[in-house]
Scaffold this motif. Structure first.
Motif, PDB file in Angstrom:
ATOM      1  N   LEU A  42       0.845  -1.184   0.000  1.00  0.00           N
ATOM      2  CA  LEU A  42       0.000   0.000   0.000  1.00  0.00           C
ATOM      3  C   LEU A  42       0.884   1.238   0.000  1.00  0.00           C
ATOM      4  CD1 LEU A  42      -2.782   1.388   0.326  1.00  0.00           C
ATOM      5  CD2 LEU A  42      -2.495   1.165   2.801  1.00  0.00           C
ATOM      6  N   ASP A  43       0.700   2.085  -1.015  1.00  0.00           N
ATOM      7  CA  ASP A  43       1.395   3.366  -1.065  1.00  0.00           C
ATOM      8  C   ASP A  43       0.578   4.391  -0.288  1.00  0.00           C
ATOM      9  OD1 ASP A  43       3.532   2.510  -2.743  1.00  0.00           O
ATOM     10  OD2 ASP A  43       2.189   2.617  -4.467  1.00  0.00           O
ATOM     11  N   LEU A  44       1.234   5.134   0.590  1.00  0.00           N
ATOM     12  CA  LEU A  44       0.564   6.168   1.369  1.00  0.00           C
ATOM     13  C   LEU A  44       0.984   7.543   0.859  1.00  0.00           C
ATOM     14  CD1 LEU A  44       0.597   4.980   5.095  1.00  0.00           C
ATOM     15  CD2 LEU A  44      -1.265   4.889   3.445  1.00  0.00           C
ATOM     16  N   ALA A  45      -0.015   8.347   0.547  1.00  0.00           N
ATOM     17  CA  ALA A  45       0.235   9.695   0.064  1.00  0.00           C
ATOM     18  C   ALA A  45       0.368  10.650   1.244  1.00  0.00           C
ATOM     19  CB  ALA A  45      -0.921  10.134  -0.845  1.00  0.00           C
ATOM     20  N   PRO A  46       0.905  11.848   1.010  1.00  0.00           N
ATOM     21  CA  PRO A  46       0.877  12.870   2.063  1.00  0.00           C
ATOM     22  C   PRO A  46      -0.574  13.202   2.424  1.00  0.00           C
ATOM     23  CG  PRO A  46       2.344  13.496   0.263  1.00  0.00           C
ATOM     24  CD  PRO A  46       1.577  12.315  -0.214  1.00  0.00           C
ATOM     25  N   GLY A  47      -0.777  13.816   3.561  1.00  0.00           N
ATOM     26  CA  GLY A  47      -2.126  14.200   3.958  1.00  0.00           C
ATOM     27  C   GLY A  47      -2.856  13.076   4.648  1.00  0.00           C
ATOM     28  N   VAL A  48      -4.167  13.004   4.412  1.00  0.00           N
ATOM     29  CA  VAL A  48      -5.032  12.073   5.122  1.00  0.00           C
ATOM     30  C   VAL A  48      -5.487  10.945   4.207  1.00  0.00           C
ATOM     31  CG1 VAL A  48      -7.208  11.813   6.383  1.00  0.00           C
ATOM     32  CG2 VAL A  48      -5.861  13.900   6.645  1.00  0.00           C
TER      33      VAL A  48
END
Length: 250
Positions: A42-48
């Motif tokens: 799972l790639d997590l982006a900046p923010g929420v």
């Protein structure tokens, strides 16, 4: 000069030793969302990033595991917290590999609704004035209502860049307090914070700019707020409650 990366860029389970740590056919790999994460990462982006789904869909298991892998206490707390009462976490957290962002802050906090009472007791028993942020003095959380204590925790802990994991934070909050949480998360992101949150709340999931992953039998899938089954059901219920209640009440 390049932009600083978020605290967590990617979550995955290395292939080496995977079968021994997470055997097929055994929990939590029997949960489609967990299997999806283990197989694809799972790639997590900046923010929420919101994980939205039914009870038992795996969203809380994933958030808890990511928090553990980051070094947070699995019953709530900041990085390095070791508060524990009854271990119940899955083996997923110990198997996860987190790719950290270059130059990102290392501090984090895990807010877990179901264990906050014990966490408040832990804070009282280990109360130490923090030299980095000595003011304002921390409240006695047990003297506040459930919702008030959550908002105070936001005020005293969600005030710096870092990685924040939240497990159904709306459980203690009224409608207006949930909106206050949206505002707090917005300010947190503006300061460089990154958030991974499991939620049932259509109010919380409507936060502008947030990434939504719908959790269910399909695993994990990107969704817009309008596409969520959660939103569809709430809209239908508020339009015609009796349509739902006559099935529940016989």
């Amino acid at each position: 000069m390049g932009l600083r990366q978020p605290p967590v860029v990617r979550v995955s389970v290395p292939r080496e030793g995977r079968a021994e740590r997470l055997p097929l056919g055994r929990w939590p790999l029997t949960v489609p969302a967990v299997e999806h994460l283990v197989r694809r990462g799972l790639d997590l982006a900046p923010g929420v990033t919101f994980l939205v789904g039914e009870n038992g869909s795996g969203k809380s298991t994933i958030v808890e595991a990511v928090a553990e892998a980051y070094g947070m206490g699995v019953e709530g707390g900041s990085t390095g917290a070791r508060h524990t009462t009854r271990p119940s976490e899955s083996p997923l957290g110990a198997a996860l590999d987190l790719r950290r962002g270059i130059g990102a802050p290392r501090w984090g906090f895990f807010l877990r609704a179901e264990t906050m009472h014990g966490f408040y007791t832990y804070l009282e028993e280990t109360r130490v004035r923090r030299v980095d942020r000595p003011e304002p003095e921390e409240p006695v959380f047990h003297e506040l209502s459930h919702g008030e204590s959550f908002l105070e925790l936001l005020r005293t802990r969600f005030d710096s860049p870092g990685f924040y994991c939240l497990d159904e934070p709306e459980a203690a909050l009224s409608f207006s307090s949930t909106l206050a949480l949206v505002a707090a998360l917005h300010e947190l992101v503006a300061r460089g914070g990154q958030v991974l949150c499991a939620t049932h709340s259509p109010v919380l999931a409507a936060m502008p700019g947030a990434r939504i992953l719908e959790v269910g039998p399909w695993g994990l899938r990107p969704a817009t707020w309008e596409q969520l089954e959660l939103v569809e059901h709430w809209r239908a219920y508020l339009t015609d409650p009796e349509r739902y209640l006559r099935h529940v009440l016989g």
